[in-house]
Scaffold this motif. Structure first.
Motif, mmCIF file in Angstrom:
data_model
loop_
_atom_site.group_PDB
_atom_site.id
_atom_site.type_symbol
_atom_site.label_atom_id
_atom_site.label_comp_id
_atom_site.label_asym_id
_atom_site.label_seq_id
_atom_site.Cartn_x
_atom_site.Cartn_y
_atom_site.Cartn_z
ATOM 1 N N LYS A 31 -62.955 8.696 44.249
ATOM 2 C CA LYS A 31 -62.398 9.746 45.145
ATOM 3 C C LYS A 31 -60.999 9.625 45.615
ATOM 4 O O LYS A 31 -60.553 10.436 46.191
ATOM 5 N N THR A 32 -60.340 8.665 45.503
ATOM 6 C CA THR A 32 -59.124 8.171 46.270
ATOM 7 C C THR A 32 -57.902 8.301 45.121
ATOM 8 O O THR A 32 -57.006 8.490 45.462
ATOM 9 N N VAL A 33 -58.347 8.478 43.829
ATOM 10 C CA VAL A 33 -56.995 8.826 42.896
ATOM 11 C C VAL A 33 -57.081 10.168 42.268
ATOM 12 O O VAL A 33 -58.108 11.064 42.597
ATOM 13 N N GLY A 34 -55.838 10.640 41.700
ATOM 14 C CA GLY A 34 -55.645 11.830 41.174
ATOM 15 C C GLY A 34 -55.197 13.067 41.894
ATOM 16 O O GLY A 34 -55.047 12.760 43.075
ATOM 17 N N GLN A 35 -54.753 14.188 41.247
ATOM 18 C CA GLN A 35 -53.977 15.038 41.838
ATOM 19 C C GLN A 35 -54.979 16.205 42.474
ATOM 20 O O GLN A 35 -55.971 16.502 42.119
ATOM 21 N N ARG A 36 -54.465 16.528 43.710
ATOM 22 C CA ARG A 36 -55.465 17.456 44.737
ATOM 23 C C ARG A 36 -54.617 18.891 44.952
ATOM 24 O O ARG A 36 -53.462 18.869 44.988
ATOM 25 N N PRO A 39 -54.878 18.803 50.633
ATOM 26 C CA PRO A 39 -55.378 17.718 51.468
ATOM 27 C C PRO A 39 -56.890 17.848 51.449
ATOM 28 O O PRO A 39 -57.194 18.772 51.925
ATOM 29 N N GLY A 40 -57.367 16.870 51.136
ATOM 30 C CA GLY A 40 -58.938 16.551 51.355
ATOM 31 C C GLY A 40 -59.577 17.498 50.120
ATOM 32 O O GLY A 40 -61.074 17.562 50.157
#
Length: 109
Positions: A31-36, A39-40
């Motif tokens: 859940k902490t990697v990758g493009q979003r 935010p969140g």
């Protein structure tokens, strides 16, 4: 029905089982990697992983055009990112974790 070449390429690129991928997607690391998009928000790779679990749960004859499009996207992503392998130990790297969200564990034989 999925194009045979796309299906074969997808099965080559995705080397994690649906069970392995589903378990991985439940971890904090995934859940902490990758493009979003914001935010969140869930990362693109995490969303992709959930779609891949669904695709892996279908028979080839049950695959839709949308599934086939996603399979092409997965193959492209895995090919691009495996070519960018960083030096050194990648076991606990963001690079590996990102690929695993897309169903590919570069350390798996």
């Amino acid at each position: 029905m999925a194009d045979t070449d796309v299906y074969a390429e997808f099965r080559d690129a995705v080397n994690m089982t649906a069970g392995e991928l589903k378990k991985w997607l439940g971890t904090e690391e995934s859940k902490t990697v990758g493009q979003r998009s914001s935010p969140g928000a869930e990362s693109a790779g995490h969303q992709s992983g959930r779609k891949i679990v669904g695709i892996l749960g279908k028979k080839k004859t049950e695959l839709t055009e949308a599934d086939e499009q996603h399979m092409r996207k997965v193959v492209g992503y895995v090919h691009r990112h495996t070519a960018q392998r960083p030096d050194g130990d990648v076991a606990d790297s963001r690079w590996r974790h990102s690929l695993m969200n897309w169903g590919h564990d570069p350390l798996k034989k």
